[in-house]
Each structure stands twice: as C-alpha cells, then as structure tokens.
Design an enzyme around this catalytic site. Structure first.
Site, PDB file in Angstrom:
ATOM      1  N   CYS A  69       0.943  -1.147   0.171  1.00 25.64           N
ATOM      2  CA  CYS A  69      -0.108   0.230  -0.207  1.00 25.64           C
ATOM      3  C   CYS A  69       0.863   1.271   0.118  1.00 25.64           C
ATOM      4  O   CYS A  69       1.543   1.473   1.022  1.00 25.64           O
ATOM      5  CB  CYS A  69      -1.000   0.137   1.199  1.00 25.64           C
ATOM      6  SG  CYS A  69      -1.671   1.556   1.644  1.00 25.64           S
ATOM      7  N   CYS A  72       0.422   3.745   2.857  1.00 27.42           N
ATOM      8  CA  CYS A  72       0.649   3.199   4.024  1.00 27.42           C
ATOM      9  C   CYS A  72       2.068   3.545   4.360  1.00 27.42           C
ATOM     10  O   CYS A  72       2.577   3.724   5.291  1.00 27.42           O
ATOM     11  CB  CYS A  72       0.396   1.504   4.223  1.00 27.42           C
ATOM     12  SG  CYS A  72      -1.129   1.083   3.992  1.00 27.42           S
TER      13      CYS A  72
END
Length: 148
Positions: A69, A72
């Site tokens: 991600c 993230c």
C-alpha cells in the site's frame, strides 16, 4: 500514589506493573529488561494484539497497513514520529493486514491505512486515510479528551 498500571512490553509482551506517575521515568520490562517505551510502534499480530489491547491499561492506537500500500508506506514515518509524542500516554502498534488477515477481518478493516484507537479492549475511534504526524497526534489526543 496512583495504583499501578499493567503495561505490556513491546519486546517480549510480558505484563509489567508500573505506577502511573512513573510512566515518564523510562521504566524497563521486569522480564527482558528492555525499555517499555522506545518511541517506536510495536509490531502486533494475532498472538500479541489482545494482550496489548485488552490486558494492558494503556490506550492502544493501531495502524492497519500492508506492505504493498503506497499511502501506508508514506504514512509509516509519520506514525513512528507520532509514537515519540504520544508515548507513554498510549501505546502505538502496527498490524500488517497481509501477514495477519484474520485481524483485518475481525475488525472489519475495509481500506488501509486505517487507524483504530482501543481503550479498555474496545474500539473507541477509527479514521481511514494517510495523515501527517501532527494530525495523528491531534486526532488521537482528541479522541481520548487529552488535547495537549
């Protein structure tokens, strides 16, 4: 003198009893001898999550994330920086939803990164999306009614 708090060690996950007024005195774990607060989020999985969320007396702020991600990865250093500001008032933890998909499913995580604040073993607040460290700190403190 306030009653002692149960604090889970971020290294060996042993429970330690620490007087509330001594949290800022750099306490060490009675089992492994390492610092109970190192200014770093603790890596949590299905084996350690409940200990930190339900058996430790500190509120727990969890970053649900995954290595693939992009947002993230962008937020990761901000979350680490927030740990230095929020400890010892709360513990910060990270759960890799790819490595521990059962926790993502258990808490109905639909998008990442998602921050979930647990207090007394129960979810107190949730916020999705990447945030800078100052916003993480502000949001977490506001949820607990501790603006400063």
């Amino acid at each position: 003198m306030s009653p002692p708090l149960q604090i889970a060690c971020p290294q060996c996950h042993a429970l330690n009893r620490v007087p509330g007024e001594r949290l800022g005195d750099a306490p060490n774990c009675g089992r492994c001898g390492k610092a109970l607060f190192a200014g770093q989020p603790v890596r949590l999985d299905s084996g350690s999550f409940d200990l930190h969320a339900a058996r430790s007396d500190l509120p727990l702020l969890v970053d649900f994330w995954a290595p693939w991600c992009g947002p993230c990865r962008v937020m990761a250093p901000h979350f680490e920086a927030a740990a230095t500001q929020l400890e010892p008032a709360m513990r910060l933890g990270k759960i890799d939803t790819q490595a521990s998909p059962e926790l993502g499913a258990r808490f109905n995580i639909r998008g990442i990164p998602t921050l979930v604040l647990y207090e007394g073993g129960r979810e107190a607040a949730r916020m999705s999306g990447a945030m800078p460290s100052a916003e993480i700190v502000r949001w977490a403190r506001a949820q607990l009614g501790r603006e400063h």
